[in-house]
Motif scaffolding. Structure first.
Motif, mmCIF file in Angstrom:
data_model
loop_
_atom_site.group_PDB
_atom_site.id
_atom_site.type_symbol
_atom_site.label_atom_id
_atom_site.label_comp_id
_atom_site.label_asym_id
_atom_site.label_seq_id
_atom_site.Cartn_x
_atom_site.Cartn_y
_atom_site.Cartn_z
ATOM 1 N N GLY A 83 0.657 -1.325 -0.157
ATOM 2 C CA GLY A 83 0.050 -0.038 -0.013
ATOM 3 C C GLY A 83 0.968 1.322 0.029
ATOM 4 N N LYS A 84 0.194 2.445 0.231
ATOM 5 C CA LYS A 84 0.999 3.786 0.055
ATOM 6 C C LYS A 84 0.280 4.590 1.069
ATOM 7 N N ASP A 85 1.079 5.450 1.797
ATOM 8 C CA ASP A 85 0.720 6.367 2.854
ATOM 9 C C ASP A 85 1.169 7.710 2.531
ATOM 10 N N GLU A 144 -2.000 16.118 7.307
ATOM 11 C CA GLU A 144 -3.166 15.307 7.281
ATOM 12 C C GLU A 144 -2.437 13.941 6.710
ATOM 13 N N TRP A 145 -2.857 12.771 7.444
ATOM 14 C CA TRP A 145 -2.233 11.553 7.026
ATOM 15 C C TRP A 145 -3.335 10.613 6.308
ATOM 16 N N THR A 146 -3.114 10.047 5.038
ATOM 17 C CA THR A 146 -4.009 9.224 4.404
ATOM 18 C C THR A 146 -3.244 8.045 4.073
ATOM 19 N N ASN A 202 -7.410 2.539 3.227
ATOM 20 C CA ASN A 202 -8.816 2.766 3.732
ATOM 21 C C ASN A 202 -9.241 4.033 3.271
ATOM 22 N N GLY A 203 -8.192 4.950 2.834
ATOM 23 C CA GLY A 203 -8.745 6.212 2.141
ATOM 24 C C GLY A 203 -9.098 7.339 3.096
#
Length: 257
Positions: A133-135, A170-172, A176-177
């Protein structure tokens, strides 16, 4: 580790007025290991009001995540300096930026949650899978204002004030978006420094600055008040012809309950 290569350029348009900028190209990687263990059941056998036997079940859930992460981002900095013989005023602006983490890992778990007590070793349920995944961590606009005073040929005093607005970070996560704000600090950091030029070749320096953390201590009475530390520094500068060498030592203190 995250490393940066930072080319920069400045231009003097008018006497005493300089405008510049730099671009930090950030990249890095890490080896990741996460482990989680949940204990089992504790049974106490009681006879005539007294505990006789203790039976401790084994760990009933255990998970290990092993993998790697890579990091990337671009940090732009713009600056303006107005310099006069006795004083100077500077402004720096860092536009909003995004630092990305791309991760890839193998997950292995042992789960006995649904097994009856006591759990037998041969009844453990194992599971393994792969995930990636990617953050993204989005940083807001940051700016600072500084002032330098040079009353004579020997002394220089400096002060600057920086606004970071870390509470707006802001962390996404791509998985899970959902956007989250992991930090609480909207405070500013201020710094003081002084330089004494012993000769044309040697300069001695000292400084102090407040170190406001992005987090609030767990259990703090003021839930959004960040922890704050202090940093002291001592240094020296050496000039030999067109060669400059600067050395500095920092001592930091961070205490909170």
């Amino acid at each position: 580790s995250v490393y940066g290569i930072t080319p920069g350029l400045s231009v003097t348009f008018l006497p005493g007025l300089t405008i510049g900028g730099s671009v930090a190209l950030l990249s890095g990687s890490s080896d990741d290991l996460e482990q989680r263990a949940e204990r089992g059941h504790l049974n106490v056998a009681v006879s005539n009001g007294k505990a006789k036997d203790f039976l401790l079940d084994t760990v009933y859930y255990y998970q290990t995540k092993t993998g790697t992460s890579t990091y990337s981002g671009t940090l732009l900095t713009l600056g303006l300096l107005f310099k006069q013989p006795i004083y100077a005023i500077g402004i720096t602006v860092k536009p909003a930026m995004t630092l990305s983490r791309t991760w890839d890992r193998d997950v292995a778990s042992v789960d006995t949650t649904r097994k009856l007590f006591p759990v037998r070793i041969d009844s453990l349920r194992s599971r393994s899978y792969h995930e990636s995944g990617k953050d993204d961590v989005k940083f807001p606009l940051t700016y600072a204002v500084g002032f330098v005073l040079t009353p004579n040929d020997r002394w220089t005093f400096a002060f600057d004030y920086e606004i970071r607005n870390l509470a707006n970070v802001e962390w996404t996560s791509q998985s899970n978006g959902v956007a989250a704000h992991p930090w609480v600090s909207n405070g500013a950091n201020w710094r003081l420094g002084a330089e004494y030029r012993v000769s044309d070749m040697l300069a001695l320096r000292g400084g102090y600055h407040e170190d406001t953390q992005p987090f609030s201590p767990d259990g703090s009475a003021i839930v959004d008040k960040p922890a704050s530390g202090e940093i002291y520094s001592l240094g020296a500068g050496l000039k030999v012809g067109n060669i400059f060498v600067d050395l500095a030592y920092e001592y930091s203190i961070l205490k909170y309950q």
